[in-house]
Design a protein around this motif. Structure first.
Motif, PDB file in Angstrom:
ATOM      1  N   ALA A   1      29.555  76.503 -11.564  1.00 45.27           N
ATOM      2  CA  ALA A   1      28.425  75.520 -11.046  1.00 45.27           C
ATOM      3  C   ALA A   1      28.566  74.224 -11.459  1.00 45.27           C
ATOM      4  CB  ALA A   1      26.863  76.094 -11.322  1.00 45.27           C
ATOM      5  N   ASN A   2      28.394  73.189 -10.663  1.00 46.39           N
ATOM      6  CA  ASN A   2      28.428  71.680 -11.002  1.00 46.39           C
ATOM      7  C   ASN A   2      26.896  71.149 -10.540  1.00 46.39           C
ATOM      8  OD1 ASN A   2      28.715  69.236 -11.269  1.00 46.39           O
ATOM      9  ND2 ASN A   2      30.458  68.713  -9.376  1.00 46.39           N
ATOM     10  N   ILE A   3      26.087  70.964 -11.660  1.00 47.76           N
ATOM     11  CA  ILE A   3      24.655  70.919 -11.371  1.00 47.76           C
ATOM     12  C   ILE A   3      24.326  69.349 -11.457  1.00 47.76           C
ATOM     13  CG2 ILE A   3      22.458  71.672 -12.148  1.00 47.76           C
ATOM     14  CD1 ILE A   3      23.726  73.854 -13.844  1.00 47.76           C
ATOM     15  N   VAL A   4      23.881  68.834 -10.389  1.00 44.65           N
ATOM     16  CA  VAL A   4      23.633  67.521 -10.371  1.00 44.65           C
ATOM     17  C   VAL A   4      22.008  67.164 -10.346  1.00 44.65           C
ATOM     18  CG1 VAL A   4      24.032  65.234  -9.138  1.00 44.65           C
ATOM     19  CG2 VAL A   4      25.822  67.150  -9.279  1.00 44.65           C
ATOM     20  N   PHE A   5      21.584  66.710 -11.357  1.00 39.44           N
ATOM     21  CA  PHE A   5      20.271  66.454 -11.438  1.00 39.44           C
ATOM     22  C   PHE A   5      19.808  65.021 -10.729  1.00 39.44           C
ATOM     23  CE2 PHE A   5      20.393  69.692 -14.885  1.00 39.44           C
ATOM     24  CZ  PHE A   5      19.414  70.489 -14.284  1.00 39.44           C
ATOM     25  N   ALA A   6      18.538  64.766 -10.261  1.00 37.30           N
ATOM     26  CA  ALA A   6      18.084  63.621  -9.465  1.00 37.30           C
ATOM     27  C   ALA A   6      18.289  62.226 -10.475  1.00 37.30           C
ATOM     28  CB  ALA A   6      16.722  63.641  -9.012  1.00 37.30           C
ATOM     29  N   ASP A   7      18.256  62.530 -11.793  1.00 33.77           N
ATOM     30  CA  ASP A   7      18.272  61.463 -12.704  1.00 33.77           C
ATOM     31  C   ASP A   7      19.837  61.004 -12.969  1.00 33.77           C
ATOM     32  OD1 ASP A   7      19.109  63.468 -14.501  1.00 33.77           O
ATOM     33  OD2 ASP A   7      17.722  62.578 -16.086  1.00 33.77           O
ATOM     34  N   ALA A   8      20.691  61.799 -12.457  1.00 31.66           N
ATOM     35  CA  ALA A   8      22.341  61.600 -12.659  1.00 31.66           C
ATOM     36  C   ALA A   8      22.531  60.230 -12.282  1.00 31.66           C
ATOM     37  CB  ALA A   8      23.215  62.710 -12.271  1.00 31.66           C
ATOM     38  N   ASP A   9      23.748  59.747 -12.918  1.00 31.65           N
ATOM     39  CA  ASP A   9      24.458  58.688 -12.079  1.00 31.65           C
ATOM     40  C   ASP A   9      25.261  59.170 -10.875  1.00 31.65           C
ATOM     41  OD1 ASP A   9      26.339  56.967 -11.434  1.00 31.65           O
ATOM     42  OD2 ASP A   9      26.951  56.008 -13.366  1.00 31.65           O
ATOM     43  N   LEU A  10      24.427  59.244  -9.806  1.00 33.14           N
ATOM     44  CA  LEU A  10      25.078  59.879  -8.647  1.00 33.14           C
ATOM     45  C   LEU A  10      26.337  59.341  -8.189  1.00 33.14           C
ATOM     46  CD1 LEU A  10      21.916  60.300  -6.171  1.00 33.14           C
ATOM     47  CD2 LEU A  10      23.071  61.946  -7.752  1.00 33.14           C
ATOM     48  N   GLU A  11      26.619  57.994  -8.079  1.00 31.32           N
ATOM     49  CA  GLU A  11      27.887  57.544  -7.642  1.00 31.32           C
ATOM     50  C   GLU A  11      28.880  58.186  -8.668  1.00 31.32           C
ATOM     51  OE1 GLU A  11      25.265  55.465  -7.811  1.00 31.32           O
ATOM     52  OE2 GLU A  11      25.241  54.822  -5.684  1.00 31.32           O
ATOM     53  N   LYS A  12      28.826  58.253  -9.804  1.00 34.13           N
ATOM     54  CA  LYS A  12      29.740  58.820 -10.735  1.00 34.13           C
ATOM     55  C   LYS A  12      29.878  60.392 -10.349  1.00 34.13           C
ATOM     56  CE  LYS A  12      31.159  58.577 -15.668  1.00 34.13           C
ATOM     57  NZ  LYS A  12      30.580  58.512 -16.862  1.00 34.13           N
TER      58      LYS A  12
ATOM     59  N   VAL B   1      22.620  70.717  -6.000  1.00 39.18           N
ATOM     60  CA  VAL B   1      22.232  69.335  -6.204  1.00 39.18           C
ATOM     61  C   VAL B   1      20.574  69.405  -5.951  1.00 39.18           C
ATOM     62  CG1 VAL B   1      22.281  67.067  -5.150  1.00 39.18           C
ATOM     63  CG2 VAL B   1      24.235  68.478  -4.736  1.00 39.18           C
ATOM     64  N   GLN B   2      20.061  68.534  -6.912  1.00 41.44           N
ATOM     65  CA  GLN B   2      18.576  68.545  -6.706  1.00 41.44           C
ATOM     66  C   GLN B   2      18.140  67.852  -5.515  1.00 41.44           C
ATOM     67  OE1 GLN B   2      16.795  66.744 -10.407  1.00 41.44           O
ATOM     68  NE2 GLN B   2      14.950  68.103  -9.688  1.00 41.44           N
ATOM     69  N   LYS B   3      17.047  68.500  -4.951  1.00 38.49           N
ATOM     70  CA  LYS B   3      16.792  68.459  -3.323  1.00 38.49           C
ATOM     71  C   LYS B   3      16.389  66.913  -3.296  1.00 38.49           C
ATOM     72  CE  LYS B   3      15.130  72.763  -1.759  1.00 38.49           C
ATOM     73  NZ  LYS B   3      13.986  73.734  -2.157  1.00 38.49           N
ATOM     74  N   SER B   4      15.973  66.381  -4.206  1.00 40.79           N
ATOM     75  CA  SER B   4      15.361  64.797  -3.885  1.00 40.79           C
ATOM     76  C   SER B   4      16.338  63.958  -3.825  1.00 40.79           C
ATOM     77  CB  SER B   4      14.540  64.139  -4.998  1.00 40.79           C
ATOM     78  OG  SER B   4      15.024  64.509  -6.411  1.00 40.79           O
ATOM     79  N   VAL B   5      17.687  64.225  -4.248  1.00 39.21           N
ATOM     80  CA  VAL B   5      18.875  63.290  -3.898  1.00 39.21           C
ATOM     81  C   VAL B   5      20.023  63.877  -3.084  1.00 39.21           C
ATOM     82  CG1 VAL B   5      18.348  61.856  -6.168  1.00 39.21           C
ATOM     83  CG2 VAL B   5      19.763  64.097  -6.059  1.00 39.21           C
ATOM     84  N   TYR B   6      19.605  65.156  -2.532  1.00 37.00           N
ATOM     85  CA  TYR B   6      20.692  65.789  -1.810  1.00 37.00           C
ATOM     86  C   TYR B   6      21.210  65.240  -0.743  1.00 37.00           C
ATOM     87  CZ  TYR B   6      22.842  69.637   1.105  1.00 37.00           C
ATOM     88  OH  TYR B   6      23.730  70.525   1.543  1.00 37.00           O
TER      89      TYR B   6
ATOM     90  N   ARG C   1      21.396  61.676  -0.241  1.00 37.15           N
ATOM     91  CA  ARG C   1      22.294  60.788  -0.760  1.00 37.15           C
ATOM     92  C   ARG C   1      23.619  61.092  -1.369  1.00 37.15           C
ATOM     93  NH1 ARG C   1      24.480  56.311  -0.369  1.00 37.15           N
ATOM     94  NH2 ARG C   1      24.728  54.955  -2.271  1.00 37.15           N
ATOM     95  N   PHE C   2      23.400  62.306  -2.243  1.00 37.90           N
ATOM     96  CA  PHE C   2      24.581  62.775  -2.961  1.00 37.90           C
ATOM     97  C   PHE C   2      25.742  63.068  -1.616  1.00 37.90           C
ATOM     98  CE2 PHE C   2      27.330  66.256  -4.575  1.00 37.90           C
ATOM     99  CZ  PHE C   2      27.685  65.832  -5.523  1.00 37.90           C
ATOM    100  N   MET C   3      25.391  63.978  -0.581  1.00 38.18           N
ATOM    101  CA  MET C   3      26.330  64.238   0.473  1.00 38.18           C
ATOM    102  C   MET C   3      26.762  62.810   1.264  1.00 38.18           C
ATOM    103  SD  MET C   3      26.694  67.479   0.643  1.00 38.18           S
ATOM    104  CE  MET C   3      26.868  68.357   2.003  1.00 38.18           C
ATOM    105  N   GLU C   4      25.984  61.829   0.973  1.00 44.21           N
ATOM    106  CA  GLU C   4      26.662  60.615   1.852  1.00 44.21           C
ATOM    107  C   GLU C   4      27.688  59.930   0.703  1.00 44.21           C
ATOM    108  OE1 GLU C   4      22.508  58.641   3.597  1.00 44.21           O
ATOM    109  OE2 GLU C   4      23.772  57.605   2.071  1.00 44.21           O
ATOM    110  N   LEU C   5      27.544  60.195  -0.493  1.00 44.01           N
ATOM    111  CA  LEU C   5      28.416  59.799  -1.464  1.00 44.01           C
ATOM    112  C   LEU C   5      29.898  60.623  -1.750  1.00 44.01           C
ATOM    113  CD1 LEU C   5      26.230  58.487  -4.264  1.00 44.01           C
ATOM    114  CD2 LEU C   5      27.477  56.827  -2.854  1.00 44.01           C
ATOM    115  N   LEU C   6      29.387  62.078  -1.560  1.00 43.40           N
ATOM    116  CA  LEU C   6      30.563  62.985  -1.642  1.00 43.40           C
ATOM    117  C   LEU C   6      31.553  62.932  -0.348  1.00 43.40           C
ATOM    118  CD1 LEU C   6      31.482  65.395  -3.204  1.00 43.40           C
ATOM    119  CD2 LEU C   6      30.073  66.924  -1.849  1.00 43.40           C
TER     120      LEU C   6
ATOM    121  N   TRP D   1      25.249  67.314 -14.905  1.00 42.35           N
ATOM    122  CA  TRP D   1      25.102  65.874 -14.348  1.00 42.35           C
ATOM    123  C   TRP D   1      23.581  65.394 -14.764  1.00 42.35           C
ATOM    124  CZ3 TRP D   1      29.436  62.759 -14.082  1.00 42.35           C
ATOM    125  CH2 TRP D   1      30.566  63.211 -13.857  1.00 42.35           C
ATOM    126  N   THR D   2      23.246  64.332 -15.796  1.00 43.32           N
ATOM    127  CA  THR D   2      21.989  64.173 -16.032  1.00 43.32           C
ATOM    128  C   THR D   2      22.048  62.981 -17.080  1.00 43.32           C
ATOM    129  OG1 THR D   2      19.709  64.758 -16.783  1.00 43.32           O
ATOM    130  CG2 THR D   2      21.648  65.937 -17.619  1.00 43.32           C
TER     131      THR D   2
END
Ligand code: NAP
Ligand code: MG
Length: 455
Positions: free
Chosen positions: A236-247, A272-277, A279-284, A390-391
């Motif tokens: 798992a690569n766990i990405v929390f909403a408070d992470a540096d999403l770009e990075k 990926v935490q739902k609240s930033v899902y 945005r994360f996909m846009e960046l991914l 990632w947090t």
């Protein structure tokens, strides 16, 4: 009748070499020779054994570019990765070259005498290597085994024997006796199986699939043979909403598509935490499309081909008509076992896309609501090798690191392997640890000796 195996360049489908496969009888002969060589090898003075291992490391260093090019040819690894891999062998050898003079026992207070412990070598160690990282994985077995005074028989994967054969030549040139370190290219069902059943092989180090690992463990039980297992992962690569999403988004492709996803540590489930899902996909998406896939010998290439025609067919079978593909990167046409980096959005953790070790460039992205759900999802697997978190919250980073049932965690990073830190899996990802300060213990038995001084 001696069988040969045609080694194929996975980037061109051209035959690059033909290697004679070792038979069961020849395996037995090699094991007998290794057993005969053991008493003299364990008796080599610690400083001399250390010097031989350092010379071996220096020979690897001097041959680094050749070894790396061989791996590009045989396994389709990018030249940058292949250089790192050859350098890793050198470093692992240097690290364990420091062990022979430091293989301390203990003196334990007892009444009426003196009590001493010794770290005794086991005898012949059989190392079975997979095709995904032929050089490093071989050295994680042979370097500590030799340092502790064992002799080694090593079976490379049938698909990728070339660098192992070269490493044996370098070892012998460096002065390590032929029978102390033997490389036996052949089939798992023949050579590997003899390591399991032959009574003179006292330990098996196996890296590969969980399925075969279970058979090895069951086979070794018959002789209570020591075993170290490094098996699969669905990390798992766990990405929390408070992470540096770009990075996090920029790093995610390299956490899974490195070595075309043929990595037991590949972070092949992005949670990926739902609240930033969104945005994360846009960046991914641009990050995935930006992965440079092509000629592995080119310095700029970031991902090469899959290892074989058969393996690509297996990877492809995970994407039938209608599979939930979010987006894909590119891959060359024409000859070569190419497969584009692919992002999928399965419906849940039990979907095969999210549950199986695909061992190719396919990554599943799944949303989670909160920390508790992220941990539950990360742990909802039989595997337990690695994970990333990632947090920016230090407390959460440590809490989740402790809660995820895996052997190798990284925070705001995907790095898992350093030769001086322990590596291995929880649950069905393995048994025992390689590398790091304690690996010698897996290649020795503790002997306790009491000496009566009252006499
Ligand atoms: P595998 O079958 O587990 O092979 C690994 C090594 O074990 C090879 O050297 C193989 O020999 C040998 N072997 C196979 N059957 C054996 C037996 N009965 N007794 C002793 N040795 C045996 O792995 P694979 O077929 O190469 O890959 C299949 C899947 O395993 C991959 O798709 C991936 O999911 C997983 N895998 C994981 C890792 C990892 O690093 N954890 C590495 C590789 C593969 P041959 O050369 O004859 O096959
Ligand atoms: Mg297999």
């Amino acid at each position: 009748m001696t069988a040969k195996f045609d080694v194929i360049n996975p980037a061109t489908e051209q035959v690059v070499d033909s290697v004679r496969l070792v038979t069961a009888e020849e395996t037995d002969t090699a094991i007998a020779r290794a057993a005969k060589a053991f008493p003299a090898w364990r008796a080599v003075a610690p400083g001399d054994r250390a010097r031989l291992l350092r010379r071996f490391a220096e020979a690897v260093d001097a041959d680094l570019e050749n070894l790396a090019r061989l791996e590009v040819l045989n396994a389709g690894h990018t030249i940058g990765n292949a250089r790192w891999e050859a350098g890793n062998v050198r470093d692992v050898l240097h690290y364990y070259a420091a062990a022979p003079e430091r293989l301390f026992g203990r003196q334990i207070p007892v009444p009426g005498g003196v009590d001493l412990t010794f770290a005794e070598p086991l005898g012949v160690v059989g190392v079975i290597v997979p095709w995904n990282f032929p050089m490093p994985i071989a050295s994680w077995g042979f370097a500590p085994a030799l340092a502790a005074g064992n002799t080694v028989v090593l079976k490379p994967a049938e698909l990728t024997p070339l660098t192992a054969l070269r490493l044996a030549e370098l070892a012998h040139q460096a002065g390590i006796p032929q029978d102390v370190f033997q490389v036996l290219p052949g089939k798992g069902s023949v050579v590997g199986q003899r390591f399991v059943t032959h009574p003179l092989v006292r330990k098996v180090v196996f890296t590969g699939s969980t399925e075969v690992g279970k058979q090895i463990m069951a086979g070794c039980a018959d002789q209570v043979k020591r075993v170290t297992l490094e098996l699969g992962g669905k990390n798992a690569n766990i990405v929390f909403a408070d992470a540096d999403l770009e990075k996090a988004a920029a790093a995610a492709p390299y956490g899974v598509f490195d070595n075309a996803g043929q990595d037991c540590c590949a972070r092949s489930r992005i949670l990926v935490q739902k609240s930033v899902y969104d945005r994360f996909m846009e960046l991914l998406e641009p990050a995935v499309r930006g992965v440079v896939v092509g000629d592995p010998g080119d310095e700029k290439t970031e991902m090469g081909p899959l290892i074989s025609h058969g393996h690509r067919a297996k990877v492809r079978s995970y994407l039938p008509e209608g599979a939930p593909i979010a987006f894909q990167g590119t891959a060359p046409d024409g000859p070569g076992y190419w497969f584009p980096p692919t992002v999928v959005t399965p419906s849940g953790v039990r979907d095969p896309l999210a549950a199986d070790e695909i061992f190719g460039p396919i990554v599943a992205v799944l949303p989670f609501a909160d920390e508790a759900e992220a941990v539950t999802m990360a742990n909802d697997t039989d595997y337990g090798l690695s994970a990333s978190i990632w947090t920016r919250d230090v407390g959460r980073a440590l809490r989740v690191s402790r809660a995820v049932e895996a052997g190798n965690l990284s925070v705001n990073s995907h790095s898992s392997v350093r030769y001086w830190t322990p590596f291995g899996g929880f649950k069905q990802s393995g048994l025992g640890r390689e590398l790091g300060p304690d690996a010698l213990a897996a290649f020795t038995e503790t002997k306790n000796v009491f000496i009566d001084t009252e006499g």
